[in-house]
Scaffold this active site. Sequence first.
Site, PDB file in Angstrom:
ATOM      1  N   HIS A 195      -3.511  -5.202   0.114  1.00 30.81           N
ATOM      2  CA  HIS A 195      -2.800  -5.521   1.403  1.00 30.81           C
ATOM      3  C   HIS A 195      -3.049  -7.132   1.622  1.00 30.81           C
ATOM      4  O   HIS A 195      -4.029  -7.558   2.110  1.00 30.81           O
ATOM      5  CB  HIS A 195      -4.137  -4.794   2.641  1.00 30.81           C
ATOM      6  CG  HIS A 195      -3.533  -3.459   3.010  1.00 30.81           C
ATOM      7  ND1 HIS A 195      -2.655  -2.868   4.026  1.00 30.81           N
ATOM      8  CD2 HIS A 195      -3.955  -2.175   2.283  1.00 30.81           C
ATOM      9  CE1 HIS A 195      -2.614  -1.715   3.985  1.00 30.81           C
ATOM     10  NE2 HIS A 195      -3.623  -1.283   3.197  1.00 30.81           N
ATOM     11  N   CYS A 245       0.931  -1.169  -0.039  1.00 29.82           N
ATOM     12  CA  CYS A 245       0.085  -0.159   0.063  1.00 29.82           C
ATOM     13  C   CYS A 245       0.872   1.275   0.006  1.00 29.82           C
ATOM     14  O   CYS A 245       1.426   1.682  -1.056  1.00 29.82           O
ATOM     15  CB  CYS A 245      -0.950  -0.067   1.193  1.00 29.82           C
ATOM     16  SG  CYS A 245      -2.217   1.142   0.834  1.00 29.82           S
ATOM     17  N   GLU A 266      -1.616  -8.869   3.657  1.00 26.73           N
ATOM     18  CA  GLU A 266      -1.532  -9.348   5.092  1.00 26.73           C
ATOM     19  C   GLU A 266      -2.981  -9.445   5.456  1.00 26.73           C
ATOM     20  O   GLU A 266      -3.194 -10.078   6.639  1.00 26.73           O
ATOM     21  CB  GLU A 266      -0.916  -8.302   5.847  1.00 26.73           C
ATOM     22  CG  GLU A 266      -1.540  -7.185   6.358  1.00 26.73           C
ATOM     23  CD  GLU A 266      -1.730  -5.879   5.324  1.00 26.73           C
ATOM     24  OE1 GLU A 266      -2.450  -4.893   5.602  1.00 26.73           O
ATOM     25  OE2 GLU A 266      -0.987  -6.099   4.264  1.00 26.73           O
TER      26      GLU A 266
END
Length: 254
Positions: free
Chosen positions: A223, A121, A225
């Site tokens: 993202h 990001c 994660e």
Amino acid sequence: MGDRSRVSAPIIGLTTYLEQARTGVWDVQAAFLPKVYFDAVNRAGGIAVLLPPQPASATIAGRVLDTLDGLIITGGKDIDPALYGQQAHPSTDSPRRDRDAWEQALVLGALERELPFLGICRGAQVLNVALGGTLNQHLPDLVGSSRYQLGGGKFTTVPVDIDPTSKLASMLPDAASLEVPVYHHQSIDRVGDGLRVTAATDDGVVEAVELEGSSFAVAVQWHPEESPDDLRLFAGLVDAARDYRDAISTQEAP
């Protein structure tokens, strides 16, 4: 067995936020990073080390990078538009100049060393700006909606098309098109020197870039994660970091 396997795990540095934080009776500035980031590194086989914002120079950043096998620039507040020659849009965050300088020094030092690098990001935007690129400061002005950032900390998903010849595609071989979690109101505009776009959405928003000729310098606007069942990007970084460490060890051997 588990402890012995961790001895050979590569060390991955992750940059952190620096914000006012409250815990118990304390209300202070603090470095922090959501657990999902370093949890993903651990689950992919790496050792996570946090790198809080601090006074930056090429020498200091280099000293840190020399202890690492890989680097992740994480998400966070908007980059100071002055770094790419623009005035701030009304929606742009107040600048975090300490973090901007620290992360730019780390990115440039990592690229110089060919240290495996993953931008997430904000990290994709830091890479782009460090290499002379610019950003779109407010996507709703361009695409006519807030589909990329609904607000309130709520991630949404968008489909991205991935360049089949890219490093990204080699880590996601079955994903010519992929739904990814996003939370960004800015995006890459003019692409930085040496970068190529490797994933984009149906309305042309850049969602991934990588550095041409590098063994592993990949950055995504989304993202990863936030997709705990898909660690492929983190695993790719950890594998590249292990190879980097082994190559350095070979060079240093008598």
